[in-house]
Design a protein around this motif. Structure first.
Motif, PDB file in Angstrom:
ATOM      1  N   TYR A  43       0.716  -1.384   0.043  1.00 35.26           N
ATOM      2  CA  TYR A  43       0.038   0.090   0.079  1.00 35.26           C
ATOM      3  C   TYR A  43       0.998   1.248  -0.028  1.00 35.26           C
ATOM      4  O   TYR A  43       1.795   1.470   0.616  1.00 35.26           O
ATOM      5  CB  TYR A  43      -0.797  -0.260   1.224  1.00 35.26           C
ATOM      6  CG  TYR A  43      -2.033   1.387   1.241  1.00 35.26           C
ATOM      7  CD1 TYR A  43      -2.795   1.341   0.266  1.00 35.26           C
ATOM      8  CD2 TYR A  43      -1.679   2.283   2.019  1.00 35.26           C
ATOM      9  CE1 TYR A  43      -3.664   2.327   0.243  1.00 35.26           C
ATOM     10  CE2 TYR A  43      -2.546   3.497   1.874  1.00 35.26           C
ATOM     11  CZ  TYR A  43      -3.508   3.359   0.880  1.00 35.26           C
ATOM     12  OH  TYR A  43      -4.342   4.441   0.887  1.00 35.26           O
ATOM     13  N   ARG A  44       0.231   2.055  -0.996  1.00 36.94           N
ATOM     14  CA  ARG A  44       1.047   3.467  -1.133  1.00 36.94           C
ATOM     15  C   ARG A  44       0.086   4.513  -1.232  1.00 36.94           C
ATOM     16  O   ARG A  44      -1.005   4.364  -1.571  1.00 36.94           O
ATOM     17  CB  ARG A  44       2.277   3.469  -2.004  1.00 36.94           C
ATOM     18  CG  ARG A  44       3.362   2.743  -2.050  1.00 36.94           C
ATOM     19  CD  ARG A  44       4.426   2.981  -0.869  1.00 36.94           C
ATOM     20  NE  ARG A  44       5.223   2.339  -0.927  1.00 36.94           N
ATOM     21  CZ  ARG A  44       5.455   1.138  -0.158  1.00 36.94           C
ATOM     22  NH1 ARG A  44       4.516   0.702   0.609  1.00 36.94           N
ATOM     23  NH2 ARG A  44       6.831   0.591  -0.155  1.00 36.94           N
ATOM     24  N   SER A  45       0.221   5.494  -0.340  1.00 35.49           N
ATOM     25  CA  SER A  45      -0.821   6.703  -0.301  1.00 35.49           C
ATOM     26  C   SER A  45      -0.323   7.647  -1.534  1.00 35.49           C
ATOM     27  O   SER A  45       0.923   7.567  -1.933  1.00 35.49           O
ATOM     28  CB  SER A  45      -0.956   7.340   1.019  1.00 35.49           C
ATOM     29  OG  SER A  45       0.239   8.229   1.280  1.00 35.49           O
ATOM     30  N   GLN A  46      -1.218   8.574  -1.854  1.00 31.54           N
ATOM     31  CA  GLN A  46      -0.763   9.674  -2.625  1.00 31.54           C
ATOM     32  C   GLN A  46       0.301  10.393  -2.344  1.00 31.54           C
ATOM     33  O   GLN A  46       1.091  10.993  -3.081  1.00 31.54           O
ATOM     34  CB  GLN A  46      -1.949  10.680  -3.085  1.00 31.54           C
ATOM     35  CG  GLN A  46      -1.912  11.680  -4.200  1.00 31.54           C
ATOM     36  CD  GLN A  46      -1.603  10.838  -5.613  1.00 31.54           C
ATOM     37  OE1 GLN A  46      -2.170  10.008  -5.993  1.00 31.54           O
ATOM     38  NE2 GLN A  46      -0.454  11.483  -6.378  1.00 31.54           N
ATOM     39  N   SER A  47       0.372  10.766  -0.944  1.00 24.20           N
ATOM     40  CA  SER A  47       1.661  11.667  -0.435  1.00 24.20           C
ATOM     41  C   SER A  47       2.918  10.995  -0.588  1.00 24.20           C
ATOM     42  O   SER A  47       3.847  11.609  -0.821  1.00 24.20           O
ATOM     43  CB  SER A  47       1.322  11.732   0.997  1.00 24.20           C
ATOM     44  OG  SER A  47       1.175  10.685   1.474  1.00 24.20           O
ATOM     45  N   TYR A  48       2.686   9.476  -0.617  1.00 23.24           N
ATOM     46  CA  TYR A  48       4.062   8.926  -1.055  1.00 23.24           C
ATOM     47  C   TYR A  48       4.652   9.244  -2.451  1.00 23.24           C
ATOM     48  O   TYR A  48       5.852   9.542  -2.768  1.00 23.24           O
ATOM     49  CB  TYR A  48       3.846   7.419  -0.845  1.00 23.24           C
ATOM     50  CG  TYR A  48       4.828   6.661  -1.530  1.00 23.24           C
ATOM     51  CD1 TYR A  48       6.209   6.394  -0.829  1.00 23.24           C
ATOM     52  CD2 TYR A  48       4.605   6.067  -2.701  1.00 23.24           C
ATOM     53  CE1 TYR A  48       7.247   5.364  -1.531  1.00 23.24           C
ATOM     54  CE2 TYR A  48       5.913   5.214  -3.260  1.00 23.24           C
ATOM     55  CZ  TYR A  48       6.800   5.082  -2.720  1.00 23.24           C
ATOM     56  OH  TYR A  48       7.868   4.436  -3.219  1.00 23.24           O
ATOM     57  N   LYS A  77      -4.404   3.998 -11.318  1.00 19.23           N
ATOM     58  CA  LYS A  77      -5.891   3.490 -11.095  1.00 19.23           C
ATOM     59  C   LYS A  77      -6.217   3.776  -9.751  1.00 19.23           C
ATOM     60  O   LYS A  77      -7.381   4.627  -9.492  1.00 19.23           O
ATOM     61  CB  LYS A  77      -5.859   1.988 -11.058  1.00 19.23           C
ATOM     62  CG  LYS A  77      -7.397   1.690 -10.800  1.00 19.23           C
ATOM     63  CD  LYS A  77      -7.393  -0.104 -10.989  1.00 19.23           C
ATOM     64  CE  LYS A  77      -8.903  -0.404 -10.589  1.00 19.23           C
ATOM     65  NZ  LYS A  77      -8.648  -2.005 -10.319  1.00 19.23           N
ATOM     66  N   TYR A  78      -5.219   4.038  -8.856  1.00 25.30           N
ATOM     67  CA  TYR A  78      -5.845   4.490  -7.507  1.00 25.30           C
ATOM     68  C   TYR A  78      -5.052   5.670  -7.043  1.00 25.30           C
ATOM     69  O   TYR A  78      -5.122   6.349  -5.923  1.00 25.30           O
ATOM     70  CB  TYR A  78      -5.351   3.176  -6.382  1.00 25.30           C
ATOM     71  CG  TYR A  78      -6.290   2.070  -6.671  1.00 25.30           C
ATOM     72  CD1 TYR A  78      -7.452   2.112  -6.494  1.00 25.30           C
ATOM     73  CD2 TYR A  78      -5.596   0.920  -7.033  1.00 25.30           C
ATOM     74  CE1 TYR A  78      -8.338   1.111  -6.438  1.00 25.30           C
ATOM     75  CE2 TYR A  78      -6.341  -0.233  -7.192  1.00 25.30           C
ATOM     76  CZ  TYR A  78      -7.761  -0.212  -6.881  1.00 25.30           C
ATOM     77  OH  TYR A  78      -8.326  -1.320  -6.970  1.00 25.30           O
ATOM     78  N   HIS A  79      -4.148   5.995  -7.859  1.00 22.89           N
ATOM     79  CA  HIS A  79      -3.382   7.245  -7.577  1.00 22.89           C
ATOM     80  C   HIS A  79      -3.259   8.209  -8.705  1.00 22.89           C
ATOM     81  O   HIS A  79      -3.342   7.745  -9.905  1.00 22.89           O
ATOM     82  CB  HIS A  79      -1.822   6.968  -7.000  1.00 22.89           C
ATOM     83  CG  HIS A  79      -1.791   6.003  -6.142  1.00 22.89           C
ATOM     84  ND1 HIS A  79      -1.740   4.432  -6.406  1.00 22.89           N
ATOM     85  CD2 HIS A  79      -1.965   6.036  -4.671  1.00 22.89           C
ATOM     86  CE1 HIS A  79      -1.783   4.064  -5.106  1.00 22.89           C
ATOM     87  NE2 HIS A  79      -1.997   4.787  -4.166  1.00 22.89           N
ATOM     88  N   MET A  99      12.377  11.109  -0.654  1.00 22.11           N
ATOM     89  CA  MET A  99      12.086  10.254   0.359  1.00 22.11           C
ATOM     90  C   MET A  99      13.202   9.128   0.259  1.00 22.11           C
ATOM     91  O   MET A  99      13.344   8.333   1.476  1.00 22.11           O
ATOM     92  CB  MET A  99      10.707   9.825   0.367  1.00 22.11           C
ATOM     93  CG  MET A  99       9.738  10.929   1.213  1.00 22.11           C
ATOM     94  SD  MET A  99       8.106  10.358   1.261  1.00 22.11           S
ATOM     95  CE  MET A  99       8.350   8.545   2.008  1.00 22.11           C
ATOM     96  N   GLY A 156      -2.613  -0.378  -4.254  1.00 19.45           N
ATOM     97  CA  GLY A 156      -3.998   0.626  -3.777  1.00 19.45           C
ATOM     98  C   GLY A 156      -4.854  -0.142  -2.793  1.00 19.45           C
ATOM     99  O   GLY A 156      -6.211   0.414  -2.823  1.00 19.45           O
ATOM    100  N   GLU A 157      -4.697  -1.192  -2.349  1.00 17.73           N
ATOM    101  CA  GLU A 157      -5.404  -1.970  -1.300  1.00 17.73           C
ATOM    102  C   GLU A 157      -4.838  -1.990  -0.013  1.00 17.73           C
ATOM    103  O   GLU A 157      -3.784  -1.821   0.097  1.00 17.73           O
ATOM    104  CB  GLU A 157      -5.624  -3.379  -1.848  1.00 17.73           C
ATOM    105  CG  GLU A 157      -6.111  -3.604  -3.391  1.00 17.73           C
ATOM    106  CD  GLU A 157      -6.117  -5.143  -3.811  1.00 17.73           C
ATOM    107  OE1 GLU A 157      -6.085  -6.076  -2.787  1.00 17.73           O
ATOM    108  OE2 GLU A 157      -6.484  -5.457  -4.762  1.00 17.73           O
TER     109      GLU A 157
END
Lengths: 379, 379
Positions: free
Chosen positions: A159-164, A212-214, A378, A241-242
């Motif tokens: 999992y990675r968020s948009q901020s990553y 798809k998720y970002h 990062m 994205g999960e």
């Protein structure tokens, strides 16, 4: 015997961690004597290293003047083959962060350079030190599972968020990283998938979803179907994205099934080969007897330190490498084949056309329209 | 009120079981008054039924003279739509064994006949009575899981040996059964896959292997990749050649993940929507909090008896059907789409071209070269 002089090039997240291990004396027989990085990275080294470390901002100077015997390369992906080739040309042993590169064209050249240099070439496949996968490999290679029929790896726990993704301009771009979840998060599983089973696919048909998720241009969701030479099939699913993700690796063979999930290895062991049962059974409904076995897994998961130590021992004592650098191309070929299949919407057969892949990748880079917010680095 | 007169046509394995339930008085409000089958099947009925049962070898006589109000159809697959249409024409309520048929062309006609007859039409989707899948459906439909991102069903626990296939000449042939594991073993899962999630695929790309593990002409190993309207993806894997098989259904949504395996339903529940987390989180690495919850599953898995009772109640009392007959086409469309994709080696989009499928199936039947040993009839 004096400790081997090791340099680290690329002092981002991973490079810092490797430099610290060496500086702290955690690697027997090796010591950190030089680093190469950007100005801010050098600053970090000066503030955090205790030993005497030469600092370089220029890579030519680093390779020419540092007198290192071995180098750990932890720079951005694209530069891996080029830097490794430079090191081999100087007679320097190399430990390369994953992935081996972004496309196989120059990774093939790197492998040739490694071979002709005669130097020790290792890959930072730190998950090969995990006793779970070592045990799985041992059981498969020893024939306990019989001929493999099907493999299935759902590895969506990256999992990675948009901020990553927003944290660095080069992240998740075709130009900056050259790929998404397959190239950045899942290379370990792409390595273990073939390392544990001893099988490389013969062909692949894949379905990748980009951003798809970002808000990114590379893939963050992939499903790949493969077929092996012996007729076995396989599926590999990766996503960033999960939440919560799954990490479940199932391998079915003629003598049962092995599953790694939740850090446990379970062997569903038939008391008879299924193929033999199938040929001899006359009762209509019925199947071979099966024992569910919790396989004890012992030993330390020594991770990055274990790989650096093993590579050091290979140089100093001739110990066999756990992760030979030349094997890095296998996982990368799978990545390239999956991308190519998704881009062309067709089945891709081995051997992968390295030139075609390189050409298609350039198209992706040239078509890029991504504009990213400026972020901190990062890695 | 006198019990509803029910007939059973097709007295193979399943038909016998249904006839026995009725004859033994296990279905409230219904009784067995007539059967239709081959001579040996009639013999079995005479030897095993306790009530007064009219026996027919001729289906026209069965429908015209038996005075039944409702019929359970448990004949070979190909005949399902034709017999159901005959029953509806006579004003007889129908409970149809799975699958709804072999191709959707005549299943569509059956559904029309059912609708214009106004009679009660049920499908023998007995696994819909399983509280596990009912609970899963309830949680998904109520929004607990959020929008679905990915589905994955590995259902390879349909092991069959060669002797099973050899037991009847018509088994595992395009002409006799019209398909393999998808049509004969996995229709329940193909039904539950869309029934629990409420999602039908938009397109499918599938990879079927014919006679991979057995000397048969139909498929015994399938991997299908699907995409849904909302962008979700899915994988369905079925086989009769693996021992021990896996039966693991994973559904990932915006609010977590649900997994059914080993007769247990586990809900990995996020305390926050992943999409919201992704949009608002600023910390780089990190993911939403997740609770692992063992969902209590209560209630009886009443199986075939439950479906027959529910169908009887629907006729007698107007109780809603758990498995309306018209829904049988959904699983069959998936089967047909998977076959078509494999045969044409291309992605198949919904709506499925029923005429094209019928045509391609005829080709398979005409190209059949299978010669089977004479075997006894096991169904």
């Amino acid at each position: 015997m004096s400790a081997m002089k090791v340099g680290v090039i690329g002092i981002g997240n991973m490079g810092r961690s490797h430099a610290l291990q060496l500086d702290k004396g955690l690697i027997d027989g090796a010591t950190l004597t030089a680093v190469c990085g950007r100005k801010d990275q050098i600053e970090w080294v000066k503030n955090n290293m205790t030993g005497e470390v030469q600092c370089f901002e220029d890579e030519e100077a680093f390779f020419n003047e540092s007198r290192i015997e071995a180098v750990i390369i932890a720079t951005p992906h694209y530069s891996h083959p080029e830097l490794a080739i430079k090191a081999f040309a100087k007679g320097i042993n190399v430990l390369l962060e994953k992935p081996a590169g972004v496309y196989t064209k120059n990774v093939l050249e790197m492998n040739e350079a490694a071979a002709s240099s005669g130097k020790v070439f290792g890959m930072m496949y730190n998950q090969r030190t995990n006793p779970l996968y070592q045990k799985l490999r041992e059981l498969i290679q020893s024939g306990e599972l019989g001929e493999i029929k099907r493999t299935n790896w759902i590895v969506t726990d990256w999992y990675r968020s948009q901020s990553y993704y927003d944290s660095s301009r080069w992240r998740a771009t075709w130009k900056g990283e050259g790929g998404g979840v397959l190239l950045n998060q899942a290379p370990h599983q792409l390595d273990l998938w073939q390392w544990t089973t001893g099988l490389m696919p013969k062909r692949v048909h894949a379905f990748s979803r980009y951003g798809k998720y970002h808000d990114i241009e590379v893939e963050d969701d992939v499903t790949a179907y493969v077929e092996y030479e012996n007729g076995a099939t396989g599926v590999f699913i990766a996503s960033t994205g999960e939440a919560p993700g799954t990490n479940r690796f199932e391998i079915v063979g003629d003598r049962g099934k092995m599953v790694i999930e939740n850090e446990e290895l379970t062997f569903y062991r038939l008391t008879q080969s299924e193929r033999e049962f199938n040929a001899s059974y006359t009762g209509g409904f019925g199947e071979p007897e099966c024992w569910k076995i919790d396989i004890p897994v012992k030993g330390e998961n020594s991770g990055h330190r274990g790989i650096i130590q093993n590579w050091t021992d290979a140089i100093v004592k001739g110990t066999p490498l756990l992760a030979p650098g030349e094997e890095g191309i296998k996982g990368l070929e799978m990545t390239n084949a999956i991308y190519l299949s998704s881009w062309l919407n067709q089945t891709i057969e081995w051997p992968i056309d390295a030139d075609l892949y390189y050409e298609k990748l350039q198209e992706k880079i040239n078509q890029s329209t991504i504009e990213k917010k400026n972020g901190s680095n990062m890695t």
